[in-house]
Design a protein around this motif. Sequence first.
Motif, short mmCIF file in Angstrom:
data_model
loop_
_atom_site.label_atom_id
_atom_site.label_comp_id
_atom_site.label_asym_id
_atom_site.label_seq_id
_atom_site.Cartn_x
_atom_site.Cartn_y
_atom_site.Cartn_z
N UNK A 203 0.83 -1.20 0.00
CA UNK A 203 0.00 0.00 0.00
C UNK A 203 0.86 1.25 0.00
N UNK A 204 0.50 2.23 -0.79
CA UNK A 204 1.13 3.54 -0.70
C UNK A 204 0.61 4.22 0.57
N UNK A 205 1.29 5.27 1.04
CA UNK A 205 0.77 5.98 2.22
C UNK A 205 -0.67 6.43 2.05
N UNK A 206 -1.02 6.90 0.85
CA UNK A 206 -2.40 7.35 0.61
C UNK A 206 -3.38 6.19 0.71
N UNK A 207 -3.01 5.04 0.13
CA UNK A 207 -3.89 3.87 0.19
C UNK A 207 -4.05 3.37 1.62
N UNK A 208 -2.96 3.43 2.40
CA UNK A 208 -3.05 2.97 3.78
C UNK A 208 -3.99 3.87 4.59
N UNK A 209 -3.90 5.18 4.34
CA UNK A 209 -4.77 6.11 5.06
C UNK A 209 -6.23 5.94 4.67
N UNK A 210 -6.48 5.50 3.44
CA UNK A 210 -7.86 5.32 2.99
C UNK A 210 -8.43 3.94 3.34
#
Length: 493
Positions: free
Chosen positions: A284-291
């Motif tokens: 996961x990218x940081x953005x995907x992890x946050x979402x």
Amino acid sequence: MDEGNQRRRKGEDHGTTDDQSIEGEEMEIVNLRQDVGLLSGICVIVGTVIGSGIFISPKSVLSNVGAVGPSLIIWAACGVLATLGSLCFAELGTMITKSGGEYPYLLEAFGPIPAFLFSWTCLIVVKPSAFAIICLSFAEYVSAAFYPGCDPPPVVVKCLAAAAIMTIVAVNSFSVKLGSYVQNFFTGAKMIIVIIIIVSGIVLLAQGKSQNFTNSFDGAKVTVGSVSLAFYNGLWAYDGWNQLNYITEELKNPYRNLPLAIIIGIPLVTICYILMNIAYFTVMTPTELLQSPAVAVTFGDRVLYPAAWIVPLFVAFSTIGAANGSCFTAGRYYVAGREGHMLKLLSDVSIKRLTPATQAYHFLGIVSIIYIIPTDINTLINYFSFAVWIFYGLTIAGLIVMRFTKKDLKRPIKIPIVIPVIVVLVSIYLVLAPIIDSPDWAYLYCTLFIVGGLVFYFPFVHFKIKWAQKITKPLTMHLQMLMEVVPPEDIKR
């Protein structure tokens, strides 16, 4: 248990020593067998600390610092702080060998008011909010399996969390043995999912999936307040580090093996946590992890399909096991009831089932359900961490104070003075930084709850005003009759 031993235990609860034994009666001292070696002690530490936090905190830590690099540094720093704090508590626990967590340490160092406020805060803030956080974590992971790709409705999560709270309270109230069996099963399940995630991450890294670690400090938002909030969430995953001195009596060569178990065990947990975070970032990218509505579930969907169902199942086992452990140990925090600092009802024992602190479990469940209604996990973690680090810092400050005021106390484990000084300074930072950087109502409510304990302390405990006693005694008597409980010293076998 015979009456002599009962009176001896009662005397210990009120701080008497062996020299102050009951006149004209021989006392037989019974010690626990020291069967736990260094390896077993390390396993106890790892099993105690690893709980629900690693499955919910990565998202919150990342959201506060904004990038992969600072996030991993926070996880490592939390491990260092937990190790230093554990060493401080190891000295305290071997110097003052009384049950009750921080309560006897504060009582010895600063007197009854800080000790009472600690017990009051545990009763009203710390234990209920921790229990609520873990059950909300369980509910989020269970419900996430039924709402793929989106966040589950809050009402579903909260209803499921409330059901988990009521079930766990019922299990522990019914039977201590059943509660311990449940705990053993879920502890095994917890370690299985941790190993699955770590091994999967190592395999993915070996396959070259490291693109999310390039430029890992880009976009970081490191401020005084954001770092402290990231610490709050990271340290939640390490919660339990302060309870490790309770294995002292069962350790072989405890004064050597206890600090060794801490120095090995908590860094081992830290390595596990860092590797699990690295595993998350491999897919996961940081953005995907946050979402992601549930980080470990998203990880399982991308790595373990078609066996992805294993992840939410075992994470649910892990979180419900942590919740059961939190409830199972609740009675120890109400030792102040036997000291006259809380309602004695909270330390009573069920006549029929001989389960300790049954009504304490009920009280814990009621307050925890109240907490989950208006708030979310992050707010509760900040609320919990703010309260608990006030008393962690105060307790370890007591260790420093007693180096000068209680020089005659035996210290089987004595750590360098610089360690408690560092922990106290970090505690002050963790308490003050969020208020200064970004004031929130949760901190004000928490402060009011803590200080509000004085309203009960002075009339009921310090002055023992007659009208106050007229309120508590009949209330205690009627509740004891209703719940069929009695003080521990009244139980005869």
